[in-house]
Design a protein around this motif. Structure first.
Motif, PDB file in Angstrom:
ATOM      1  N   PHE A 113       0.960  -1.031   0.250  1.00 34.92           N
ATOM      2  CA  PHE A 113       0.138   0.228  -0.455  1.00 34.92           C
ATOM      3  C   PHE A 113       0.919   1.535  -0.163  1.00 34.92           C
ATOM      4  N   VAL A 114       1.882   1.331   1.219  1.00 28.00           N
ATOM      5  CA  VAL A 114       3.135   2.202   0.852  1.00 28.00           C
ATOM      6  C   VAL A 114       3.572   3.139  -0.255  1.00 28.00           C
ATOM      7  N   ALA A 115       4.051   2.180  -0.986  1.00 27.62           N
ATOM      8  CA  ALA A 115       4.970   1.211  -2.111  1.00 27.62           C
ATOM      9  C   ALA A 115       3.700   2.340  -3.159  1.00 27.62           C
ATOM     10  N   ALA A 116       2.782   1.658  -3.530  1.00 34.98           N
ATOM     11  CA  ALA A 116       1.485   2.690  -4.496  1.00 34.98           C
ATOM     12  C   ALA A 116       0.853   3.837  -4.404  1.00 34.98           C
ATOM     13  N   VAL A 117       1.079   3.869  -3.061  1.00 31.07           N
ATOM     14  CA  VAL A 117       1.320   5.997  -2.738  1.00 31.07           C
ATOM     15  C   VAL A 117       2.201   6.568  -3.529  1.00 31.07           C
ATOM     16  N   GLY A 118       3.431   5.947  -2.724  1.00 34.75           N
ATOM     17  CA  GLY A 118       5.009   6.709  -3.716  1.00 34.75           C
ATOM     18  C   GLY A 118       4.624   7.080  -4.537  1.00 34.75           C
ATOM     19  N   ALA A 119       4.198   5.509  -5.715  1.00 29.55           N
ATOM     20  CA  ALA A 119       4.321   5.368  -7.218  1.00 29.55           C
ATOM     21  C   ALA A 119       3.404   6.176  -7.521  1.00 29.55           C
ATOM     22  N   LYS A 120       2.591   6.704  -6.774  1.00 28.63           N
ATOM     23  CA  LYS A 120       0.987   7.769  -7.254  1.00 28.63           C
ATOM     24  C   LYS A 120       1.505   9.351  -7.396  1.00 28.63           C
ATOM     25  N   TYR A 121       2.788   9.730  -6.138  1.00 29.57           N
ATOM     26  CA  TYR A 121       3.458  11.279  -6.030  1.00 29.57           C
ATOM     27  C   TYR A 121       4.670  11.031  -7.087  1.00 29.57           C
ATOM     28  N   LEU A 122       5.222  10.605  -7.240  1.00 36.92           N
ATOM     29  CA  LEU A 122       6.766  10.253  -7.906  1.00 36.92           C
ATOM     30  C   LEU A 122       6.208   9.745  -9.224  1.00 36.92           C
ATOM     31  N   GLY A 123       5.979   9.267  -9.778  1.00 40.67           N
ATOM     32  CA  GLY A 123       5.755   8.360 -11.212  1.00 40.67           C
ATOM     33  C   GLY A 123       6.252   6.816 -10.829  1.00 40.67           C
ATOM     34  N   SER A 134      13.690   1.065  -3.634  1.00 37.36           N
ATOM     35  CA  SER A 134      14.657   0.394  -3.051  1.00 37.36           C
ATOM     36  C   SER A 134      15.556   0.187  -1.719  1.00 37.36           C
ATOM     37  N   VAL A 135      15.727   1.772  -1.860  1.00 30.97           N
ATOM     38  CA  VAL A 135      16.163   2.681  -0.561  1.00 30.97           C
ATOM     39  C   VAL A 135      15.529   2.332   0.792  1.00 30.97           C
ATOM     40  N   LEU A 136      14.721   2.430   0.694  1.00 33.40           N
ATOM     41  CA  LEU A 136      13.730   2.137   1.401  1.00 33.40           C
ATOM     42  C   LEU A 136      13.753   0.736   1.935  1.00 33.40           C
ATOM     43  N   GLN A 137      13.278  -0.451   0.976  1.00 29.93           N
ATOM     44  CA  GLN A 137      13.469  -1.364   1.400  1.00 29.93           C
ATOM     45  C   GLN A 137      15.188  -2.095   2.040  1.00 29.93           C
ATOM     46  N   SER A 138      16.184  -1.501   1.579  1.00 25.13           N
ATOM     47  CA  SER A 138      16.985  -1.333   2.458  1.00 25.13           C
ATOM     48  C   SER A 138      16.983  -1.609   3.765  1.00 25.13           C
ATOM     49  N   CYS A 139      16.822  -0.400   4.095  1.00 23.98           N
ATOM     50  CA  CYS A 139      16.407   0.328   5.716  1.00 23.98           C
ATOM     51  C   CYS A 139      15.613  -0.563   5.622  1.00 23.98           C
ATOM     52  N   LEU A 140      14.146  -1.114   5.532  1.00 23.46           N
ATOM     53  CA  LEU A 140      13.977  -1.753   6.122  1.00 23.46           C
ATOM     54  C   LEU A 140      15.342  -3.166   7.110  1.00 23.46           C
ATOM     55  N   MET A 175       6.878  -3.312  -0.809  1.00 19.53           N
ATOM     56  CA  MET A 175       7.424  -3.034  -1.196  1.00 19.53           C
ATOM     57  C   MET A 175       7.563  -3.776  -2.649  1.00 19.53           C
ATOM     58  N   GLN A 176       9.092  -4.225  -3.056  1.00 19.62           N
ATOM     59  CA  GLN A 176       9.250  -4.592  -3.756  1.00 19.62           C
ATOM     60  C   GLN A 176       7.914  -5.458  -4.652  1.00 19.62           C
ATOM     61  N   ALA A 177       7.442  -6.166  -4.013  1.00 18.95           N
ATOM     62  CA  ALA A 177       6.748  -6.588  -5.214  1.00 18.95           C
ATOM     63  C   ALA A 177       5.429  -5.468  -6.074  1.00 18.95           C
ATOM     64  N   ALA A 178       5.224  -4.316  -4.780  1.00 16.38           N
ATOM     65  CA  ALA A 178       4.076  -3.360  -5.671  1.00 16.38           C
ATOM     66  C   ALA A 178       4.967  -2.818  -6.692  1.00 16.38           C
ATOM     67  N   ALA A 179       6.520  -2.262  -6.881  1.00 13.26           N
ATOM     68  CA  ALA A 179       6.430  -1.978  -7.441  1.00 13.26           C
ATOM     69  C   ALA A 179       7.273  -2.634  -8.914  1.00 13.26           C
TER      70      ALA A 179
END
Length: 269
Positions: A113-123, A134-140, A175-179
């Motif tokens: 869900f978070v990845a879908a929201v981020g994609a909506k605003y950043l493309g 991917s950076v956020l995934q790495s941080c997690l 997040m990886q799957a959504a992207a």
């Protein structure tokens, strides 16, 4: 008789026109580069790498907890079985596994869900979003590795720390799957679940042909997943064990972020 033949001035360009400088090439700014769109047919390398990481992280965590962080179909089936255990008399119940599985499912959902929201605003197909995702995934994953590094290596999963490890890892996988899904790759799917891909390979009319680009890319995705699982088993066998393996996965995920700079850009739709 009138001479209608073209004059020399009509045949040849003027000196000023012939010597005019060609227009300077447009400079490719960093911002323009980050806003370029990536399509799946140019992104086989990062998508295959994501498949590799799925096999790696799922293997190392499932080996310790019996909980998937990527393959959520297995979690849903196993969680339903755990719930049924509470309805049966005199049956051995597994409260920790039940909690971990539902947390993995919910975390994967929220990560998507978070990845879908981020994609909506950043493309959803821009380099900047794929890189940031991917950076956020790495941080997690670094967070999950940090938790494990504070615990004894041979400690079994407990309520005190392992649910947090699985939550962070499953969030990353969501997040990886959504992207990957936003790239709508028919070959690598979400880079997490490959059951449908196996079916598509079996049903491919070009299955036994020597050359088939579609079939070969699907095979590469499954092969990458299996290689990642094999590498995960080797890391668990080596001195790295679970804690070191998680730190390696987090580092590999950071490499993933920079892989999104490799594909050729595609014009936005």
């Amino acid at each position: 008789m009138t001479d209608n033949s073209p004059t020399l001035s009509n045949k040849m360009p003027s000196d000023a026109e012939s010597q005019s400088p060609s227009p300077a090439p447009t400079k490719r700014t960093w911002n323009a580069f980050l806003n370029e769109h990536v399509e799946h047919h140019n992104a086989a390398i990062p998508l295959a790498w994501q498949s590799f990481l799925t096999g790696l992280i799922d293997l190392i965590l499932y080996s310790r907890s019996q909980v998937w962080v990527g393959f959520q179909t297995g979690n849903m089936v196993q969680f339903s079985g755990n719930i049924a255990q509470y309805m049966l008399p005199d049956y051995q119940r597994q409260p920790l596994l039940t909690l971990e599985r539902v947390l993995s499912i919910l975390s994967f959902f929220l990560g998507s869900f978070v990845a879908a929201v981020g994609a909506k605003y950043l493309g959803d197909r821009t380099r900047k979003w794929l890189f940031l995702n991917s950076v956020l995934q790495s941080c997690l994953l670094w967070g999950a590795a940090a938790i494990l590094l504070t615990r004894p290596e041979d400690e079994q999963p407990t309520f005190q720390y392992f649910p947090a490890v699985l939550t962070l890892s499953a969030w990353s996988m969501g997040m990886q799957a959504a992207a990957a899904q936003k790239l709508t790759s028919p070959h690598f799917a979400t880079t997490v679940a490959f059951t449908a891909t196996i079916t598509q390979i079996a049903a491919d009319p070009n299955l036994f042909k020597l050359k088939s680009a579609v079939r070969d890319k699907r095979v590469v995705g499954i092969f990458s997943l299996c290689v990642g699982a094999g590498v995960g088993e080797m890391l668990l066998y080596a001195n790295t064990n679970l804690r070191g393996a998680m730190a390696i996965v987090a580092g590999f995920k950071l490499i993933q972020a920079f892989m999104w700079f490799l594909p050729k850009p595609s014009p936005p739709k």
